[in-house]
Design an enzyme around this catalytic site. Structure first.
Site, PDB file in Angstrom:
ATOM      1  CG  HIS A 269      -2.087   0.895   1.096  1.00 60.67           C
ATOM      2  ND1 HIS A 269      -2.016   2.232   1.345  1.00 60.67           N
ATOM      3  CD2 HIS A 269      -3.359   0.646   0.705  1.00 60.67           C
ATOM      4  CE1 HIS A 269      -3.199   2.772   1.122  1.00 60.67           C
ATOM      5  NE2 HIS A 269      -4.027   1.822   0.730  1.00 60.67           N
ATOM      6  CG  ASP A 323      -8.318  -4.417  -2.784  1.00 58.84           C
ATOM      7  OD1 ASP A 323      -9.539  -4.312  -2.726  1.00 58.84           O
ATOM      8  OD2 ASP A 323      -7.561  -3.508  -3.156  1.00 58.84           O
TER       9      ASP A 323
HETATM   10  N1  COA Z   1       4.121  -7.537  -4.358  1.00 58.02           N
HETATM   11  C1  COA Z   1       5.477  -7.585  -4.414  1.00 58.02           C
HETATM   12  N2  COA Z   1       6.259  -6.528  -4.179  1.00 58.02           N
HETATM   13  C2  COA Z   1       5.631  -5.370  -3.883  1.00 58.02           C
HETATM   14  C3  COA Z   1       4.241  -5.253  -3.801  1.00 58.02           C
HETATM   15  C4  COA Z   1       3.489  -6.414  -4.055  1.00 58.02           C
HETATM   16  N3  COA Z   1       2.151  -6.370  -4.023  1.00 58.02           N
HETATM   17  N4  COA Z   1       3.906  -3.988  -3.495  1.00 58.02           N
HETATM   18  C5  COA Z   1       5.053  -3.314  -3.382  1.00 58.02           C
HETATM   19  N5  COA Z   1       6.110  -4.154  -3.615  1.00 58.02           N
HETATM   20  C6  COA Z   1       7.534  -3.808  -3.601  1.00 58.02           C
HETATM   21  C7  COA Z   1       7.873  -3.042  -4.879  1.00 58.02           C
HETATM   22  O1  COA Z   1       8.251  -3.925  -5.918  1.00 58.02           O
HETATM   23  C8  COA Z   1       8.992  -2.176  -4.410  1.00 58.02           C
HETATM   24  O2  COA Z   1      10.144  -2.962  -4.358  1.00 58.02           O
HETATM   25  P1  COA Z   1      11.590  -2.351  -4.781  1.00 58.02           P
HETATM   26  O3  COA Z   1      11.827  -1.261  -3.790  1.00 58.02           O
HETATM   27  O4  COA Z   1      12.502  -3.497  -4.675  1.00 58.02           O
HETATM   28  O5  COA Z   1      11.399  -1.835  -6.179  1.00 58.02           O
HETATM   29  C9  COA Z   1       8.603  -1.823  -2.976  1.00 58.02           C
HETATM   30  O6  COA Z   1       7.760  -2.888  -2.545  1.00 58.02           O
HETATM   31  C10 COA Z   1       7.867  -0.509  -2.867  1.00 58.02           C
HETATM   32  O7  COA Z   1       6.683  -0.595  -3.615  1.00 58.02           O
HETATM   33  P2  COA Z   1       6.130   0.524  -4.590  1.00 58.02           P
HETATM   34  O8  COA Z   1       5.829  -0.091  -5.940  1.00 58.02           O
HETATM   35  O9  COA Z   1       6.992   1.724  -4.556  1.00 58.02           O
HETATM   36  O10 COA Z   1       4.766   0.858  -3.907  1.00 58.02           O
HETATM   37  P3  COA Z   1       3.700   1.889  -4.440  1.00 58.02           P
HETATM   38  O11 COA Z   1       3.349   2.725  -3.286  1.00 58.02           O
HETATM   39  O12 COA Z   1       4.144   2.578  -5.669  1.00 58.02           O
HETATM   40  O13 COA Z   1       2.497   0.942  -4.866  1.00 58.02           O
HETATM   41  C11 COA Z   1       0.637  -0.463  -4.727  1.00 58.02           C
HETATM   42  C12 COA Z   1       1.459   0.612  -4.025  1.00 58.02           C
HETATM   43  C13 COA Z   1      -0.636  -0.702  -3.950  1.00 58.02           C
HETATM   44  C14 COA Z   1       0.246   0.008  -6.133  1.00 58.02           C
HETATM   45  C15 COA Z   1       1.475  -1.761  -4.822  1.00 58.02           C
HETATM   46  O14 COA Z   1       1.800  -2.208  -3.523  1.00 58.02           O
HETATM   47  C16 COA Z   1       0.776  -2.841  -5.594  1.00 58.02           C
HETATM   48  O15 COA Z   1       0.847  -2.873  -6.836  1.00 58.02           O
HETATM   49  N6  COA Z   1       0.082  -3.781  -4.880  1.00 58.02           N
HETATM   50  C17 COA Z   1      -0.650  -4.825  -5.550  1.00 58.02           C
HETATM   51  C18 COA Z   1      -1.986  -4.289  -6.060  1.00 58.02           C
HETATM   52  C19 COA Z   1      -2.981  -4.062  -4.950  1.00 58.02           C
HETATM   53  O16 COA Z   1      -3.173  -4.892  -4.082  1.00 58.02           O
HETATM   54  N7  COA Z   1      -3.669  -2.897  -5.026  1.00 58.02           N
HETATM   55  C20 COA Z   1      -4.672  -2.522  -4.070  1.00 58.02           C
HETATM   56  C21 COA Z   1      -4.212  -1.388  -3.212  1.00 58.02           C
HETATM   57  S1  COA Z   1      -5.355  -1.018  -1.924  1.00 58.02           S
END
Ligand code: COA
Length: 387
Positions: A269, A323
């Site tokens: 998140h 979710d």
């Molecule tokens: N699975 C695996 N790795 C994850 C992850 C996940 N669901 N969410 C974050 N990470 C990792 C990223 O790859 C990143 O790793 P790195 O530093 O080695 O590159 C690190 O954690 C930071 O994540 P980041 O992508 O910067 O987080 P964000 O704030 O941009 O994205 C979300 C947040 C929600 C978009 C992201 O966590 C995600 O795509 N989750 C899955 C989709 C989901 O469940 N969405 C509903 C949200 S309520």
């Protein structure tokens, strides 16, 4: 000619992470301690004591309603549940294979044509209330209507003797839900109703700032919510849990996905750096449903994923979000996967409407800037001379 550079306008922050886009007193989230409050009241308290319509009133109008206010509001919503026969005709012409989120978005856009502003102003409190009630009341009807009609079934008329959640489940299935199921669903709606400036709420602020009508605002927000990184995630979580199949396979699934640098749906998140408090409440709700309707194998797989993810992703502060468990709850209630996002929308519409109203109270059209990274002062090359 000078080019706009980061030095001139400030640092570019991808995804505007941590950049304040508005001032708001609707909800408060603390991602470090896992706290979420609507108008200062914790979601745990609301989940225990409130109803979705009462919570909506709180979000949109800023205070918990009195007996009379809640009664009037509930009656207003009940009296606007039906949709025009032309909306029904329009839904009939939608492709059965279409995603219900697209159907909902089209329906809400069409609603705007039936309820034009006329002589009112979009900022009139009476208009805001009227549109709030209409949207809250009609979204569930349209979701249920499309779902039934795509299977060749007749839509079911709303029932005034049922509350908001029970009525939606009834319109969807034709069966009156048990009080327990209706209550669990209502709490799910409370939990999803609002969450500060997430992508769809930000979209609604931007659209609201142009003084577009609320049907357009909500249409835009629904489109934004539909993406797999936002409201589409719980649908993918359940598909993922089914694919994994058993708790024993959870670890190798995770490892393979992470090796390919793929995201695990339902984890992570932007704001929460620990487990999302809504996921914890949803687990309690799941338990209540399992007690009445039997256990879910998907839940065991989810628990195994959570346990292994703690080890593999905990150092990145990636934990279950809302979710992760909501799909399991909906699945147990017999709601099909492609309805998860529309169900999210019939709840989050409360938050979008609250932000729409707040935005109108102190409006300035959104117009951020950009860091231009393209070429400058290029010659125009005629078509014949291009390679
Ligand atoms: N699975 C695996 N790795 C994850 C992850 C996940 N669901 N969410 C974050 N990470 C990792 C990223 O790859 C990143 O790793 P790195 O530093 O080695 O590159 C690190 O954690 C930071 O994540 P980041 O992508 O910067 O987080 P964000 O704030 O941009 O994205 C979300 C947040 C929600 C978009 C992201 O966590 C995600 O795509 N989750 C899955 C989709 C989901 O469940 N969405 C509903 C949200 S309520």
């Amino acid at each position: 000619m000078a080019t706009v550079t980061e030095k001139m306008v400030g640092e570019y922050v991808p995804g505007l992470a941590g950049v304040p886009a508005t001032r708001s007193n609707i909800s408060y989230v603390d991602g470090q301690t896992g706290l979420l409050e609507y108008r200062g009241i914790s979601i745990e308290q609301l989940a225990e004591h409130s109803s979705f319509l009462e919570t909506t009133y709180l979000l949109v109008f800023g205070h918990l309603p009195t007996h009379t206010e809640l009664k009037t509001f509930t009656e207003e919503v009940q009296s606007h549940r039906q949709v025009k026969f032309r909306i029904r005709d329009m839904i009939k012409s939608f492709p059965e294979s279409g995603h219900p989120m697209d159907a909902l978005q089209s329906c809400v856009a069409a609603l705007g044509m039936f309820y034009p502003l006329g002589t009112q102003k979009v900022t009139d409190e009476s208009y805001i209330r009227e549109a709030t009630v209409r949207l809250l009341a009609k979204l569930p009807t349209m979701v249920a209507m499309f779902h039934r009609m795509r299977h060749g079934d007749d839509p079911i008329l709303p029932r005034d003797d049922l509350d908001h959640s029970a009525n939606f489940l009834y319109m969807l299935t034709g069966k009156e839900p048990s009080p327990e199921a209706a209550r669990v669903f209502d709490v799910c709606l409370i939990l999803h109703a609002e969450h500060t400036v997430n992508a769809s709420t930000f979209c609604s602020l931007v659209t609201a700032s142009t003084l577009a009508d609320p049907y357009t605002v909500i249409t835009a927000a629904i489109g934004t919510l539909s993406g797999p990184l936002h409201g589409g995630a719980n649908e993918e979580v359940v598909a993922m849990l089914r694919k994994i199949g058993s708790p024993e396979k959870a670890r190798s699934f995770l490892e393979k996905r992470l090796m390919k640098k793929e995201k695990i749906m339902g984890l992570g998140h932007r704001v929460y750096k620990i487990k999302d408090p809504r996921a914890t409440v949803l687990q309690t709700l799941a338990m209540q449903l399992f007690e009445k309707y039997g256990h879910s194998d998907l839940y065991d797989v989810a628990l195994a994923i959570e346990e292994h993810a703690q080890e593999l992703l905990g150092h990145k502060e990636v934990y279950p979000n809302v979710d992760f468990y909501s799909g399991i709850v909906y699945d147990k209630m017999g709601i099909v996967e492609d309805l998860f996002a529309p169900v999210f929308a019939i709840s989050r519409v409360a938050g979008w409407l609250a932000h729409w109203r707040e935005q109108l109270g102190e409006n300035r059209i959104f117009r951020p800037t950009q860091i231009y990274t393209g070429q400058r002062e290029m010659p125009y090359v005629s078509l014949d001379e291009r390679e």
